[in-house]
Design a protein around this motif. Structure first.
Motif, PDB file in Angstrom:
ATOM      1  N   VAL A 513       0.031 -12.062  22.305  1.00 39.58           N
ATOM      2  CA  VAL A 513       1.070 -12.471  23.635  1.00 39.58           C
ATOM      3  C   VAL A 513       0.101 -14.117  24.248  1.00 39.58           C
ATOM      4  O   VAL A 513       0.224 -14.289  24.270  1.00 39.58           O
ATOM      5  CB  VAL A 513       1.161 -11.541  25.007  1.00 39.58           C
ATOM      6  CG1 VAL A 513       1.556 -12.140  26.016  1.00 39.58           C
ATOM      7  CG2 VAL A 513       1.846 -10.156  24.764  1.00 39.58           C
ATOM      8  N   LEU A 514      -0.757 -13.635  24.702  1.00 37.72           N
ATOM      9  CA  LEU A 514      -2.198 -14.978  25.286  1.00 37.72           C
ATOM     10  C   LEU A 514      -1.445 -16.221  24.368  1.00 37.72           C
ATOM     11  O   LEU A 514      -1.862 -16.973  24.600  1.00 37.72           O
ATOM     12  CB  LEU A 514      -3.471 -14.117  25.662  1.00 37.72           C
ATOM     13  CG  LEU A 514      -4.130 -13.323  26.372  1.00 37.72           C
ATOM     14  CD1 LEU A 514      -5.343 -13.100  26.303  1.00 37.72           C
ATOM     15  CD2 LEU A 514      -4.042 -13.835  27.592  1.00 37.72           C
ATOM     16  N   GLU A 515      -2.062 -15.512  22.593  1.00 39.41           N
ATOM     17  CA  GLU A 515      -1.357 -17.037  22.069  1.00 39.41           C
ATOM     18  C   GLU A 515      -0.343 -17.581  22.251  1.00 39.41           C
ATOM     19  O   GLU A 515      -0.394 -18.580  21.414  1.00 39.41           O
ATOM     20  CB  GLU A 515      -2.043 -16.787  20.636  1.00 39.41           C
ATOM     21  CG  GLU A 515      -1.908 -17.393  19.537  1.00 39.41           C
ATOM     22  CD  GLU A 515      -0.528 -18.506  18.920  1.00 39.41           C
ATOM     23  OE1 GLU A 515      -0.802 -19.178  18.223  1.00 39.41           O
ATOM     24  OE2 GLU A 515       0.117 -17.419  19.198  1.00 39.41           O
ATOM     25  N   GLN A 516       0.593 -16.503  22.473  1.00 35.36           N
ATOM     26  CA  GLN A 516       1.771 -17.626  23.332  1.00 35.36           C
ATOM     27  C   GLN A 516       2.156 -18.388  24.207  1.00 35.36           C
ATOM     28  O   GLN A 516       2.918 -18.731  24.037  1.00 35.36           O
ATOM     29  CB  GLN A 516       3.060 -16.162  22.616  1.00 35.36           C
ATOM     30  CG  GLN A 516       3.167 -15.692  21.742  1.00 35.36           C
ATOM     31  CD  GLN A 516       3.425 -13.890  21.568  1.00 35.36           C
ATOM     32  OE1 GLN A 516       3.921 -14.075  22.512  1.00 35.36           O
ATOM     33  NE2 GLN A 516       4.021 -14.141  20.455  1.00 35.36           N
ATOM     34  N   SER A 531      11.958 -20.139  34.391  1.00 33.16           N
ATOM     35  CA  SER A 531      11.583 -18.625  34.184  1.00 33.16           C
ATOM     36  C   SER A 531      11.473 -18.154  33.013  1.00 33.16           C
ATOM     37  O   SER A 531      11.481 -16.579  32.478  1.00 33.16           O
ATOM     38  CB  SER A 531      14.015 -17.949  34.210  1.00 33.16           C
ATOM     39  OG  SER A 531      14.534 -18.756  32.819  1.00 33.16           O
ATOM     40  N   ALA A 532      11.819 -19.473  32.264  1.00 31.25           N
ATOM     41  CA  ALA A 532      10.849 -18.824  30.485  1.00 31.25           C
ATOM     42  C   ALA A 532       9.315 -18.324  30.657  1.00 31.25           C
ATOM     43  O   ALA A 532       8.975 -17.677  30.201  1.00 31.25           O
ATOM     44  CB  ALA A 532      10.705 -20.046  29.709  1.00 31.25           C
ATOM     45  N   ILE A 533       8.601 -19.600  32.259  1.00 31.20           N
ATOM     46  CA  ILE A 533       7.177 -18.923  32.581  1.00 31.20           C
ATOM     47  C   ILE A 533       7.182 -17.592  33.718  1.00 31.20           C
ATOM     48  O   ILE A 533       6.579 -16.746  32.939  1.00 31.20           O
ATOM     49  CB  ILE A 533       6.947 -19.825  33.425  1.00 31.20           C
ATOM     50  CG1 ILE A 533       6.610 -21.164  32.354  1.00 31.20           C
ATOM     51  CG2 ILE A 533       5.358 -19.308  33.708  1.00 31.20           C
ATOM     52  CD1 ILE A 533       5.945 -21.209  31.705  1.00 31.20           C
ATOM     53  N   TYR A 536       7.381 -13.732  30.429  1.00 34.77           N
ATOM     54  CA  TYR A 536       6.043 -14.779  30.029  1.00 34.77           C
ATOM     55  C   TYR A 536       4.688 -14.272  30.750  1.00 34.77           C
ATOM     56  O   TYR A 536       4.358 -12.609  30.134  1.00 34.77           O
ATOM     57  CB  TYR A 536       5.887 -16.229  29.851  1.00 34.77           C
ATOM     58  CG  TYR A 536       4.408 -16.438  28.772  1.00 34.77           C
ATOM     59  CD1 TYR A 536       3.908 -15.646  27.079  1.00 34.77           C
ATOM     60  CD2 TYR A 536       3.122 -16.154  29.822  1.00 34.77           C
ATOM     61  CE1 TYR A 536       2.930 -15.635  27.115  1.00 34.77           C
ATOM     62  CE2 TYR A 536       1.729 -16.159  29.087  1.00 34.77           C
ATOM     63  CZ  TYR A 536       1.641 -15.958  27.408  1.00 34.77           C
ATOM     64  OH  TYR A 536       0.510 -15.345  27.201  1.00 34.77           O
ATOM     65  N   VAL A 537       4.706 -14.119  31.925  1.00 32.91           N
ATOM     66  CA  VAL A 537       3.913 -14.444  32.432  1.00 32.91           C
ATOM     67  C   VAL A 537       3.848 -12.643  32.786  1.00 32.91           C
ATOM     68  O   VAL A 537       2.650 -11.965  33.302  1.00 32.91           O
ATOM     69  CB  VAL A 537       3.906 -15.035  33.955  1.00 32.91           C
ATOM     70  CG1 VAL A 537       3.130 -14.331  35.305  1.00 32.91           C
ATOM     71  CG2 VAL A 537       2.533 -16.349  33.736  1.00 32.91           C
ATOM     72  N   PHE A 538       5.019 -11.898  33.478  1.00 31.25           N
ATOM     73  CA  PHE A 538       5.707 -10.577  33.677  1.00 31.25           C
ATOM     74  C   PHE A 538       5.148  -9.529  32.050  1.00 31.25           C
ATOM     75  O   PHE A 538       4.262  -8.834  32.596  1.00 31.25           O
ATOM     76  CB  PHE A 538       7.187 -10.582  33.451  1.00 31.25           C
ATOM     77  CG  PHE A 538       7.427  -8.934  33.678  1.00 31.25           C
ATOM     78  CD1 PHE A 538       6.501  -8.116  34.965  1.00 31.25           C
ATOM     79  CD2 PHE A 538       7.971  -8.357  32.818  1.00 31.25           C
ATOM     80  CE1 PHE A 538       6.712  -7.119  34.532  1.00 31.25           C
ATOM     81  CE2 PHE A 538       8.576  -7.593  32.970  1.00 31.25           C
ATOM     82  CZ  PHE A 538       8.241  -6.505  34.282  1.00 31.25           C
ATOM     83  N   SER A 578      -3.060 -19.783  35.485  1.00 31.23           N
ATOM     84  CA  SER A 578      -2.511 -21.166  35.422  1.00 31.23           C
ATOM     85  C   SER A 578      -0.697 -20.481  35.286  1.00 31.23           C
ATOM     86  O   SER A 578       1.082 -21.363  35.865  1.00 31.23           O
ATOM     87  CB  SER A 578      -2.111 -21.330  33.668  1.00 31.23           C
ATOM     88  OG  SER A 578      -4.278 -21.254  33.728  1.00 31.23           O
ATOM     89  N   GLY A 579       0.080 -20.228  35.072  1.00 31.05           N
ATOM     90  CA  GLY A 579       0.915 -19.096  34.137  1.00 31.05           C
ATOM     91  C   GLY A 579       1.912 -19.075  35.564  1.00 31.05           C
ATOM     92  O   GLY A 579       3.517 -20.168  36.134  1.00 31.05           O
TER      93      GLY A 579
END
Length: 591
Positions: A513-516, A531-533, A536-538, A578-579
RNA sequence: GGUCCGGUAGCUCAGCUGGAUAGAGCAUCAGCCUUCUAAGCUGAGGGUCAUUGGUUCGAAUCCAAUCCGGAUCACCA
C-alpha cells in the motif's frame, strides 16, 4: 518508478524475447492480486491468447519463468490460476524501497515541472454568509491546489468575489428600510450574518408586497415587477452603476462588514487565496473581446444592437454576449476575466471549481473562447461538483434548512472536544494545546467527510454521520498517525539492520500500500479528485492498524524485525501526514 | 421537449481504461484491553450492481432502448 511500471516493462521485455515480436503494455492488464490467491500482482493473460495462439496456462508458464530468469532481483515466484499469472515481488525489492524512503517526508511528490495552474474556488456572494455548499467548494479547491503542487505544478489560488449586482442591492435596500442605523458592532453580530439577515428581510418584505398587490387584483407577474421594494432595488442598481456617492458609500460599508465576517470564516477553515478578483472591477471586462469577435464574425449583431453567438451547430443555443444597451452579461465578464488571468499569470491551465448547475455556462465559456481562437481556450477546465443535500432533501433558505458554515465548524469542534474529554488521553495538555487539538480533529472530520466523495457526484450530508469519528473518517486517520507517533517518540529509529528474512503477510501488505502512494497522487491530479487520496489514506491507516494489533512493533521478535517495523511505521506516518495535507487536514502528534 | 449527470447492501459511498467468489464505513449481532493510544482489531449476517436487450472467452464496467431522480436550456449572477 512504480512497481506496476516495472512489472509492465518486464512483461513487455520478456514477451518480446519469448515470442520474437513487439508488445506494449496495452496488450495485457496488470492488477493487484486478490487476497485469496498467492502473489502480489497479477498479469491477466486472456488478451494474449489470440495473437499467440497458445493457451493462457502455457503463456503464463513461459512468461512466469522468463520474468524470474530476466529479473531475479524483482520476482521470486509465480503461479497460474485460470488464466491469471500471479507474480510475487521479492522481499528484497520491498525492503530496499522501504530503506530508501522511510524517512523521506516528500515521498510521492514530484519535482517542479515549470507549469503554472490557476485554481479558482470559493467565489462567494457578498449578500449572505457561507454555507455547507461553500465548504465543499473551498475544501475541494484547496485540496486540488495541494494535489497539483505535489505533482510539480506552480499553483495560484484565486477567488472571484461576487460583490455587485441586484442581489447585493437587495440587502442594501432592506438595511436602509429596516435597520435604523444598526451595524454588526451595535448588534454584536458577525458581519456576513448581519448582512445576510437583511437579505432575508428583503425577501420577506418583497413577498408581502407581492401578496398585497395581488390582493388588489394584480397578476403575479405584474406584482413581482411592480412591488415598490423591487423598484427601489432596481433604481439602486442603476445608481450604483452611475457611481452615485451615497450608494457607493453604503455599498462599501456593507461589503466591508461581509469581508470582515468572511475573513473569520476563511481563517477558521484554513482557506486562503493568492489573488482575489472583485466582480465590481471585472464586470466591464470582455467588451473589447466582444468587439474583436464581431470583427472576426464569431459574433453577430441583431437589429436592436444586442450581440449574439450562434452555438446551435455545437448542440447548444444562441447566447447573448452583450445587451442592446451595450452592457455586459455574465458570460461577457467571464471571458474578460479569463483573458485577464492569462495575461497576468501566463497560466498553462485554468481550473474553475464551480457547482454543476453551471455546467452549461462553463461549456459555453470554453466554446466561445475556442471560437475566438484565444490561446488559453483549451486549458479552461471546469471542476464541476455536485450539490450537497440533506437527508431531508435540498437545503432551502426559505425553510431554514441551510447549514451555516460557521455553525457547522463550531459544532464539529465541540463534538471533537466532547469525544476527547470522554476519552481523557490528553489531560496534561494546556488550554491552547487543547484548543488546537479540538480544532484539528473537528475540522479534520468535516473536511474528510466532504472530500471523501467523488466531487462530480452530489452528496448527502447526514449530520449524524458527519460527527461520527469512527471508521472511514478523518479522526480515524489522525488517530492512526498519533498512535505511530507515540511509538516513535519512545523508540530510537537508528538507521540500521532493517533486513529481515521474510516479510510477514501483514508487513508485506502495508509495504504494497505504501508503494502505491505516488500513483495515488498522480491519478488524483489527473482526475482532479481528492476523494482518491481520502480513500487511499484510509486504506493505509486501516492496513497499518491491522499490523499494529497483530504484531508488536517496539517489542518485535528480533532486533531486525523491530527495525523493519519501526521503519514501516515511520514511513506510514509520513505518508499519512502528506496524504492528509493534500486534503488540507492536519494530523496531531497526540490525541 | 433538447442537452448533461446520476441509480451498486437498511443508510452513506468505493469499484467503471471489461477479468477471479462485487468491496468499505455506519447500523445489527458475536468476540478481543495486565503488554506499543480500544477514536482500534477480528468475525457473522446483509446484493436481481434500476430494467431489458446487445457486444465478448468474460460485463457493475462498453453499446442501445426503457424506467426513476437531479441539473440546465434568462437581455439573473
Amino acid at each position: 518508478m512504480s512497481i506496476v511500471k516495472h512489472l509492465q516493462e518486464a512483461v513487455v521485455d520478456t514477451l518480446s524475447k519469448l515470442y520474437n515480436n513487439t508488445f506494449t503494455e496495452k496488450d495485457f492488464q496488470i492488477n493487484q492480486t486478490k487476497t485469496e490467491f498467492e502473489g502480489d500482482y497479477t498479469v491477466v493473460l486472456f488478451s494474449l491468447v489470440k495473437s499467440l495462439k497458445q493457451s493462457p496456462d502455457s503463456i503464463g508458464n513461459e512468461l512466469g519463468e522468463g520474468l524470474i530468469k530476466n529479473h531475479p532481483h524483482l520476482f521470486t515466484s509465480f503461479n497460474i490460476i485460470k488464466g491469471f499469472l500471479n507474480v510475487t515481488i521479492s522481499d528484497v525489492y520491498w525492503i530496499s524501497l522501504l530503506k530508501r524512503n522511510y524517512h523521506d517526508i516528500c515521498f510521492g511528490k514530484q519535482a517542479m515541472n515549470g507549469k503554472k495552474v490557476m485554481v479558482e474556488y470559493s467565489s462567494p456572494n457578498t449578500n449572505k454568509p457561507l454555507h455547507l455548499g461553500h465548504l465543499r467548494n473551498n475544501f475541494l479547491g484547496w485540496s486540488v491546489a495541494e494535489i497539483l503542487k505535489a505533482n510539480g505544478y506552480e499553483v495560484i489560488k484565486s477567488c472571484i468575489v461576487n460583490d455587485r449586482g441586484i442581489h447585493i442591492c437587495k440587502s442594501m435596500i432592506a438595511w436602509q428600510l429596516f435597520a435604523n442605523g444598526a451595524t454588526p458592532v451595535s448588534t454584536n453580530t458577525k458581519g456576513d450574518h448581519f448582512v445576510g439577515e437583511y437579505y432575508v428581510k428583503f425577501n420577506d418584505e418583497y413577498k408581502k408586497q407581492i401578496k398585497e398587490l395581488m390582493d388588489q387584483g394584480a397578476s403575479e407577474a405584474d406584482a413581482e415587477k411592480n412591488a415598490p421594494i423591487m423598484l427601489q432595488t432596481q433604481q439602486m442598481l442603476q445608481d450604483w452603476e452611475a457611481g452615485k456617492p451615497e450608494v457607493i458609500q453604503l455599498w462599501k460599508e456593507m461589503n466591508g462588514w461581509v469581508y470582515a465576517g468572511f475573513d473569520v470564516t476563511y481563517k477558521s477553515i484554513g482557506s486562503d487565496f493568492d489573488k482575489t478578483y472583485y466582480e465590481s472591477n471585472t464586470y466591464l471586462l470582455g467588451k473589447d473581446i466582444v468587439q474583436a469577435g464581431l470583427d472576426k464574425n464569431v459574433f453577430y449583431k441583431k437589429e436592436d444592437g444586442s450581440v449574439w453567438i450562434d452555438l446551435t451547430a455545437d448542440g447548444l443555443d444562441e447566447k447573448l454576449v452583450l445587451r442592446k444597451d451595450g452592457t455586459s452579461v455574465y458570460i461577457t465578464q467571464d471571458i474578460g476575466l479569463a483573458q485577464q488571468k492569462y495575461d497576468q499569470y501566463k497560466i498553462d491551465q485554468s481550473i474553475y471549481v464551480i457547482g454543476d448547475e453551471q455546467n452549461y455556462h462553463m461549456k459555453v465559456l470554453k466554446l466561445i473562447a475556442q471560437k475566438l481562437g484565444l490561446p488559453y481556450a483549451d486549458h479552461i477546465y471546469h471542476l464541476s461538483y455536485g450539490m450537497v443535500e440533506l437527508p431531508t432533501g435540498k437545503m432551502k433558505s426559505r425553510e431554514g434548512t441551510v447549514v451555516d458554515a460557521d455553525d457547522l465548524v463550531k459544532e464539529m469542534i465541540d463534538t471533537a472536544r466532547h469525544h476527547t474529554e470522554a476519552l481523557g488521553k490528553v489531560k496534561d495538555f494546556d488550554a491552547d494545546e487543547l484548543d488546537a487539538l479540538y480544532r484539528t480533529i473537528g475540522l479534520g472530520a468535516m473536511k474528510f467527510y466532504l472530500l471523501r466523495v467523488d466531487p462530480k457526484k452530489k452528496m448527502i450530508f447526514n449530520p449524524e454521520d458527519s460527527i461520527d469519528f469512527h471508521g472511514f473518517t478523518g479522526p480515524f486517520v489522525q488517530y492512526t498517525y498519533a498512535r505511530i507517533k507515540s511509538i516513535l517518540r519512545k523508540q530510537s529509529l537508528n538507521n540500521q539492520e532493517a533486513v529481515s528474512d521474510a516479510l510477514l503477510p501483514l508487513e508485506k501488505e502495508l509495504m504494497v500500500v505504501l508503494e502505491q502512494f505516488p500513483s495515488a497522487i498522480e491519478s488524483a491530479a489527473a482526475e482532479l479528485n481528492p476523494s482518491a487520496i481520502a480513500n487511499y489514506v484510509f486504506l493505509l491507516a486501516k492496513t497499518f492498524n491491522s499490523l499494529y494489533t497483530e504484531h508488536s512493533i517496539a517489542n518485535a521478535e528480533t532486533a531486525e524485525k523491530r527495525a523493519l517495523r519501526l521503519q514501516l511505521s515511520s514511513m506510514t506516518a509520513n505518508v499519512l501526514e502528506s496524504g492528509m495535507q493534500l486534503l488540507g487536514i492536519n494530523v496531531p502528534e497526540r490525541m
